[in-house]
Design a protein around this motif. Sequence first.
Motif, short mmCIF file in Angstrom:
data_model
loop_
_atom_site.label_atom_id
_atom_site.label_comp_id
_atom_site.label_asym_id
_atom_site.label_seq_id
_atom_site.Cartn_x
_atom_site.Cartn_y
_atom_site.Cartn_z
N SER A 38 34.48 69.26 55.36
CA SER A 38 33.86 70.21 54.39
C SER A 38 34.52 71.62 55.45
N GLU A 39 35.21 71.58 56.53
CA GLU A 39 36.41 72.50 56.93
C GLU A 39 37.25 73.71 56.78
N GLU A 40 37.22 74.43 56.88
CA GLU A 40 37.71 75.45 56.29
C GLU A 40 39.52 74.68 56.01
N GLY A 41 39.73 75.01 54.68
CA GLY A 41 41.54 74.09 54.09
C GLY A 41 41.75 73.08 54.24
N ALA A 42 40.22 71.61 54.57
CA ALA A 42 40.62 70.71 53.77
C ALA A 42 39.89 70.31 52.74
N ALA A 43 40.48 68.87 51.87
CA ALA A 43 40.06 68.61 50.73
C ALA A 43 39.86 67.10 51.32
N LEU A 44 39.60 66.24 49.85
CA LEU A 44 39.37 64.89 49.46
C LEU A 44 40.94 64.62 48.34
N TYR A 45 41.72 64.82 48.65
CA TYR A 45 42.78 64.01 48.36
C TYR A 45 42.62 63.18 47.39
N LEU A 46 42.74 63.51 45.69
CA LEU A 46 42.74 62.37 44.52
C LEU A 46 43.72 62.14 44.13
N ARG A 47 44.50 60.62 44.02
CA ARG A 47 45.89 60.33 43.09
C ARG A 47 45.16 59.02 42.19
N PRO A 48 45.36 60.09 40.96
CA PRO A 48 45.15 59.33 39.80
C PRO A 48 46.85 58.21 39.65
N PHE A 49 46.77 57.71 39.22
CA PHE A 49 48.08 57.28 39.16
C PHE A 49 48.16 55.69 37.84
N MET A 50 49.51 55.22 37.39
CA MET A 50 49.36 54.29 35.48
C MET A 50 51.30 53.35 36.84
N TYR A 51 50.72 52.55 36.26
CA TYR A 51 51.43 51.60 36.25
C TYR A 51 51.82 50.31 35.34
N ALA A 52 52.51 49.89 35.27
CA ALA A 52 52.38 48.16 34.32
C ALA A 52 52.45 47.01 35.00
N ASP A 53 51.27 46.55 34.23
CA ASP A 53 51.01 45.48 35.62
C ASP A 53 51.40 43.61 34.37
N GLU A 54 52.19 43.94 33.74
CA GLU A 54 52.29 43.07 32.87
C GLU A 54 53.33 42.12 33.35
N ALA A 55 53.44 40.44 33.25
CA ALA A 55 54.32 40.18 34.41
C ALA A 55 55.37 39.29 33.02
N PHE A 56 56.60 40.19 33.29
CA PHE A 56 57.54 39.94 31.88
C PHE A 56 58.94 39.97 32.71
N ILE A 57 59.64 39.74 32.80
CA ILE A 57 61.70 39.63 32.39
C ILE A 57 61.72 40.21 31.95
N GLY A 58 62.28 41.18 31.93
CA GLY A 58 63.12 41.89 30.44
C GLY A 58 62.69 43.52 30.02
N MET A 59 63.70 44.61 29.52
CA MET A 59 63.81 46.09 29.63
C MET A 59 63.63 46.18 28.42
N ARG A 60 62.06 46.63 28.46
CA ARG A 60 61.40 46.39 27.19
C ARG A 60 59.82 47.85 28.01
N ALA A 61 59.19 48.65 27.42
CA ALA A 61 58.06 49.00 27.72
C ALA A 61 56.76 47.66 27.79
N ALA A 62 56.10 47.89 28.56
CA ALA A 62 55.32 46.91 29.12
C ALA A 62 54.26 47.61 28.06
N THR A 63 53.53 46.00 27.81
CA THR A 63 52.01 45.89 26.88
C THR A 63 50.86 46.08 28.11
N ARG A 64 51.05 45.82 29.20
CA ARG A 64 49.56 45.96 30.16
C ARG A 64 50.00 47.16 31.20
N TYR A 65 49.03 47.81 31.11
CA TYR A 65 49.07 48.70 31.68
C TYR A 65 47.73 48.80 33.35
N LYS A 66 48.12 49.43 34.46
CA LYS A 66 46.64 49.52 34.89
C LYS A 66 46.42 51.92 35.26
#
Length: 357
Positions: free
Chosen positions: A129-157
């Motif tokens: 609640s202090e002046e200038g303070a806040a709750l920082y939010l970190r939305p993120f997305m990453y490929a969590d498919e288990a695969f070795i090879g250069m292409r777009a993943a098919t599974r993400y979180k």
Amino acid sequence: MSYNIKINQVQSSRVSEVDINNIAMGNAFTDHMFVCDYENGAWINPRIEPLTAIPTHPAAMALHYGQAIFEGMKATLGNDNVPLLFRPMENAKRLNFSADRMGMPSFPEDLFVESLKQLVALEKNWIPSEEGAALYLRPFMYADEAFIGMRAATRYKFIVIASPAGPFFSKPIKLYAETKYIRAAIGGTGEAKAAGNYAGAIRPTELAKAKGYDQVLWLDANEFEYIQEVGTMNVFFKIGGKFITPDLSGSILAGITRMSVIDVLRDKGFEVTERPIKISEIIEASQNGTLEEAFGAGTAVGIAMIEEIGYKDMKINFPKANPVSHDVNDTLNAIKTQKTADKFGWIVPAVTTALSK
Ligand SMILES: Cc1ncc(COP(=O)(O)O)c(C=O)c1O
């Protein structure tokens, strides 16, 4: 479209273990996280659950090929302690811009905003609640498919975590204008908030710090002449009473603070121009006495005054008297805490609209 966000709440909160008004951002995390999985071409199973480590397959594609993007924003407390978000739809749009550039699926923008509202409403006691303070939010997305090879993943979180950020009083910063390394080139990934952009910036930033600077001031990739942005901030200069900021040339992150600062400055009667800015122009303005002020603008620190730029073997020093940037920072903070009217319509209360299938 409507979604059913399942909530699995912790038995007891850890909030009393953390001095949320005195902790620096990114050191402690709230009780819960929002998680959504992407499988077979669809985002499924949106849920809020206790924050915990996530098992990762060693072949998870984000670890190898870097399909990882993120966002950064802050929740604050407004009148009657209602939790507030600041322009969350802009973060939703930028996440999807980044996703598109990195060959990742887009995330539904209404679900993005709803996930933040529900998480923030649940973690309300973690918002300092202090002046200038806040709750920082970190939305993120990453490929969590288990695969070795250069292409777009098919599974993400897609995940959102939150971290209390005590009041941030930015001291004036010193920047090192980098003439050996680059952050981004036109056609590259600099316009996206891609994790790899930051990986490439770590070593040059360490080198700049070793020289006594706080951050790198990135120059363009072709000529090392045009000013781009700072580590995690966009940059503004005031010359002869008018503000200038580098235009979004295709290699600069479109900061949400940047776009808000432009509106606030214009509202205060200042002229603001987005255009290419050569470092030589700043040196010249410094020499002829028209250079009045410079500052960085970004979610994490708000507004940070620049006191010096090191460039090759010279130092450009900035006057510190009567900065407009302090006033702009105060205005933005006042809007974010409803101490002043939200005339721009930027505030979104984190009041949940129950969504059902
Ligand atoms: C490279 C870069 N530039 C600029 C910014 C400022 O963007 P924003 O104001 O949306 O936080 C950030 C922060 O996310 C950043 O990482």
